[in-house]
Design a protein around this motif. Structure first.
Motif, short mmCIF file in Angstrom:
data_model
loop_
_atom_site.label_atom_id
_atom_site.label_comp_id
_atom_site.label_asym_id
_atom_site.label_seq_id
_atom_site.Cartn_x
_atom_site.Cartn_y
_atom_site.Cartn_z
N GLY A 150 43.37 45.62 39.37
CA GLY A 150 43.18 45.83 37.94
C GLY A 150 42.13 44.89 37.37
O GLY A 150 41.61 44.01 38.06
N ASP A 151 41.84 45.07 36.10
CA ASP A 151 40.86 44.20 35.45
C ASP A 151 41.56 43.00 34.81
O ASP A 151 42.77 42.80 34.97
N TRP A 152 40.82 42.22 34.06
CA TRP A 152 41.32 40.96 33.50
C TRP A 152 42.44 41.15 32.48
O TRP A 152 43.15 40.20 32.15
N ARG A 153 42.65 42.36 32.01
CA ARG A 153 43.73 42.63 31.05
C ARG A 153 45.08 42.78 31.73
O ARG A 153 46.12 42.79 31.06
N THR A 154 45.08 42.90 33.04
CA THR A 154 46.31 43.13 33.79
C THR A 154 47.32 42.02 33.53
O THR A 154 46.99 40.84 33.54
N LEU A 184 50.86 49.45 41.57
CA LEU A 184 51.03 48.00 41.55
C LEU A 184 49.65 47.43 41.23
O LEU A 184 48.77 47.35 42.09
N LEU A 185 49.47 47.09 39.98
CA LEU A 185 48.17 46.64 39.48
C LEU A 185 48.15 45.11 39.53
O LEU A 185 49.09 44.45 39.08
N TYR A 186 47.08 44.54 40.07
CA TYR A 186 47.02 43.08 40.20
C TYR A 186 45.63 42.56 39.86
O TYR A 186 44.62 43.26 39.99
N TYR A 187 45.60 41.31 39.42
CA TYR A 187 44.34 40.65 39.07
C TYR A 187 44.47 39.16 39.36
O TYR A 187 45.40 38.50 38.89
N ARG A 188 43.54 38.62 40.13
CA ARG A 188 43.53 37.19 40.47
C ARG A 188 42.58 36.46 39.55
O ARG A 188 41.36 36.67 39.59
N SER A 189 43.13 35.59 38.73
CA SER A 189 42.32 34.77 37.84
C SER A 189 41.95 33.46 38.53
O SER A 189 42.67 32.99 39.41
N GLU A 190 40.86 32.88 38.12
CA GLU A 190 40.48 31.58 38.67
C GLU A 190 41.38 30.48 38.14
O GLU A 190 41.60 29.47 38.82
N THR A 191 41.94 30.65 36.95
CA THR A 191 42.69 29.57 36.30
C THR A 191 44.14 29.91 36.00
O THR A 191 44.95 29.00 35.81
N ALA A 192 44.48 31.19 35.94
CA ALA A 192 45.83 31.59 35.49
C ALA A 192 46.64 32.26 36.59
O ALA A 192 47.60 32.96 36.31
N GLY A 193 46.28 32.04 37.83
CA GLY A 193 47.06 32.59 38.93
C GLY A 193 46.85 34.07 39.14
O GLY A 193 45.82 34.64 38.76
#
Length: 222
Positions: free
Chosen positions: A102-106, A160-169
Motif C-alpha cells: 500500500g501507499d503511505w496512507r496505509t 493485506l495492505l502494508y507499508y514500511r515507513s522509515e520512522t513509524a515502523g
C-alpha cells in the motif's frame, strides 16, 4: 467498469479489539498476519547495495505471501493462484486474502489508502466481484467469464495492505477493496481492519524499500 463506480460510501473501520474480532470472524488469526509481516521485513533487510533497487520490496512481498499462506494453510485455508495472483481461500470458499503493498496512507484511519502499484487483471476482476457483492451491482457475465472462483463461489477478496515507513515502523490493514481507479490503482474500501503497527528497535537496519513498495502480479493470457 470499476473506474466509473463511485458510491457515496465511508468504509467501516475496525481497530484494537474490534479489529481482532473482525479478523476472527473472517477466520484470519492476528498472529498469522503479524508473523507474515515480520517475516517480510526480515527478508527486505537482506537486500543490499548490490541488489537491484526493487529487490527489497520484492523480497518483502515474496516472504509475506509465503508466511501468510503457510500460516493460513495450517488453519484449513487453501492455497491457489488466480492468473498468478497468489491467494488463500477460506475453508468455506467464500473469502480470499492476498498480500498487496500500500501507499503511505496505509494504516491511518484518517486517510484512505491506495495500493502502491496498479493492479493486474486478476486483482482488478476480484475487486469487480467485491463491488457486486457489497453493493448489489449488476456485472455482465462476460466480465467474469474467466473468474469462475469468484463468480461461482461469491468470493470476497481481502487485501493485506502494508507499508514500511522509515520512522513509524510497518503499518498494515486487512481491507476489502471495492474500486479500481482507471489507472489500475485500488482506492476505495468497504471495510478496513487496521492493525497496530509493527515497531522495531532503533538499531534495526532500515530496509531499502522503506517509503516505497514493490510487489508482483503477472497476467497470463489464456
Amino acid at each position: 467498469m470499476s473506474a466509473e463506480f463511485n458510491p457515496i460510501h465511508e468504509p467501516k473501520i475496525y481497530e484494537g479489539i474490534e479489529a481482532q474480532q473482525r479478523l476472527a470472524e473472517l477466520g484470519v488469526p492476528l498472529e498469522v498476519v503479524r508473523e507474515a509481516l515480520a517475516a517480510g521485513d526480515i527478508a527486505a533487510r537482506q537486500a543490499d547495495e548490490y541488489h537491484p533497487v526493487t529487490a527489497a520490496g520484492t523480497m518483502r512481498w515474496f516472504e509475506t505471501v509465503r508466511m501468510l499462506r503457510q500460516g493460513l494453510a495450517g488453519r484449513g485455508w487453501a492455497t491457489r493462484e488466480i492468473r498468478n495472483s497468489p491467494r488463500s481461500f477460506s475453508p468455506a470458499g467464500d473469502t480470499a486474502i492476498v498480500a498487496v503493498s500500500g501507499d503511505w496512507r496505509t494504516g491511518n484511519r484518517e486517510l484512505e489508502p491506495k495500493t502502491a502499484n496498479p493492479r493486474g487483471r486478476a486483482s482488478s476482476r476480484a475487486v469487480e466481484v467485491n463491488q457486486q457483492l457489497e453493493f448489489n451491482l449488476d456485472i455482465v457475465g462476460a466480465v467474469l467469464s474467466d473468474m469462475s472462483a469468484e463468480r461461482d463461489g461469491d468470493v470476497r477478496t481481502w487485501f493485506l495492505l502494508y507499508y514500511r515507513s522509515e520512522t513509524a515502523g510497518l503499518r498494515a490493514e486487512v481491507s476489502l477493496p471495492v474500486r479500481v481507479h482507471d489507472r489500475g490503482v485500488v482506492d476505495k474500501w468497504s471495510d478496513r481492519i487496521i492493525l497496530d503497527p509493527l515497531t522495531f528497535d532503533p538499531a534495526t537496519v532500515i530496509p531499502q524499500d522503506a517509503g516505497v513498495n514493490d510487489d508482483v502480479e503477472f497476467d497470463i493470457e489464456a
